[in-house]
Design an enzyme around this catalytic site. Structure first.
Site, PDB file in Angstrom:
ATOM      1  N   LYS A  90       0.714  -0.783  -0.129  1.00 18.64           N
ATOM      2  CA  LYS A  90      -0.219  -0.380  -0.068  1.00 18.64           C
ATOM      3  C   LYS A  90       0.853   0.736   0.454  1.00 18.64           C
ATOM      4  O   LYS A  90       1.740   1.434   0.433  1.00 18.64           O
ATOM      5  CB  LYS A  90      -0.547   0.011   1.295  1.00 18.64           C
ATOM      6  CG  LYS A  90      -2.306   0.228   1.243  1.00 18.64           C
ATOM      7  CD  LYS A  90      -3.001   0.119   2.866  1.00 18.64           C
ATOM      8  CE  LYS A  90      -4.797   0.239   2.601  1.00 18.64           C
ATOM      9  NZ  LYS A  90      -5.282   0.248   4.301  1.00 18.64           N
TER      10      LYS A  90
HETATM   11  C1  E4P Z   1      -8.704   1.083   4.365  1.00 15.03           C
HETATM   12  O1  E4P Z   1      -7.780   0.370   3.374  1.00 15.03           O
HETATM   13  C2  E4P Z   1      -8.721   2.074   5.479  1.00 15.03           C
HETATM   14  O2  E4P Z   1      -7.754   1.432   6.242  1.00 15.03           O
HETATM   15  C3  E4P Z   1      -9.284   2.081   5.919  1.00 15.03           C
HETATM   16  O3  E4P Z   1     -11.089   1.925   5.102  1.00 15.03           O
HETATM   17  C4  E4P Z   1     -10.240   3.538   6.506  1.00 15.03           C
HETATM   18  O4  E4P Z   1     -11.393   3.944   7.788  1.00 15.03           O
HETATM   19  P1  E4P Z   1     -11.407   5.409   8.403  1.00 15.03           P
HETATM   20  O5  E4P Z   1     -11.720   5.963   8.023  1.00 15.03           O
HETATM   21  O6  E4P Z   1     -12.918   4.437   9.371  1.00 15.03           O
HETATM   22  O7  E4P Z   1      -9.697   4.584   9.854  1.00 15.03           O
END
Ligand code: E4P
Length: 220
Positions: free
Chosen positions: A83
């Protein structure tokens, strides 16, 4: 639609995996930090639980170091997806890693223009954050609709992963908008099972059956 769990918690992942409907996992530095183990160790344990794409995020902010971390993460397991954040350096790292055949999930996407950059850099996945846009008064789901339309127009292979999903309605709306993947906290996946008419209907079925038959059916 593929279902990913957005957690690094091993108990939640084991519970979700046991249902047989979890296709992958997304983690981020905050989720890893919550579990208290270094990323390589935690992600290796996650790979033993879920057989599917497992996103592990770099923490460097400069291209060269992102690429180095990307190499290290991708060596953990064949299912690792690296990522990278949607920054100039992140897009350069995405282009380089994708060119080497390493799959990249470009994260922290908040506009369709950013999603275009990720697709052009050869990203395997783009992660638009629905809930965080809702939090600032935008309609996050509009972004999913725009990106799926744009990618379809040009035949981009990059998969749209609706991230930051906070409720079952978010999941349903992302599926309706044509998102390839939805990643959600364990709590949201669990909530998808619930409907009062399912509980009521099952209770009535069993009551009717047991009124007539005291024993459970056996084969033969
Ligand atoms: C995606 O890969 C992120 O880890 C995640 O969906 C972030 O979500 P949040 O905004 O609830 O922290």
């Amino acid at each position: 639609m593929k279902f990913f769990l957005d957690t690094a918690n091993l108990d939640e992942l084991k519970k979700g995996a046991a249902w047989g409907i979890v296709d992958g996992v997304t983690t981020n530095p905050s989720l890893i930090a919550k579990e208290g183990r270094p990323i390589v160790e935690q992600v290796r344990m996650i790979c033993d639980i879920v057989d599917g794409d497992i996103s592990a995020e770099v923490v460097a902010t400069e291209t060269k170091e992102m690429i180095r971390e990307g190499h290290e993460l991708s060596r953990i397991h064949k299912n690792i997806v690296v990522k990278c954040p949607l920054t100039r350096d992140g897009i350069r790292a995405t282009k380089a890693l994708s060119g080497e055949g390493i799959r990249v999930n470009v994260t922290l996407c908040f506009s369709a223009g950013q999603a275009l950059l990720a697709a052009k850099a050869g990203a395997y996945i783009i992660s638009p954050f629905v809930g965080r846009l809702d939090d600032i008064g935008w309609t996050g789901m509009e972004l999913i609709r725009s990106i799926t339309t744009i990618y379809r127009n040009y035949g981009y292979k990059t998969q749209v992963l609706a991230a930051s999903l906070r409720s079952p309605t978010h999941v349903i709306d992302a599926a309706t908008a044509g998102s390839h993947i939805g990643t959600m906290p364990f709590k949201v996946l669990d909530m998808l099972f619930n409907h009062p008419l399912t509980d009521k209907g099952l209770e009535q079925f069993l009551k009717d059956y047991n009124k007539v038959f005291q024993e459970t059916p056996v084969a033969g």
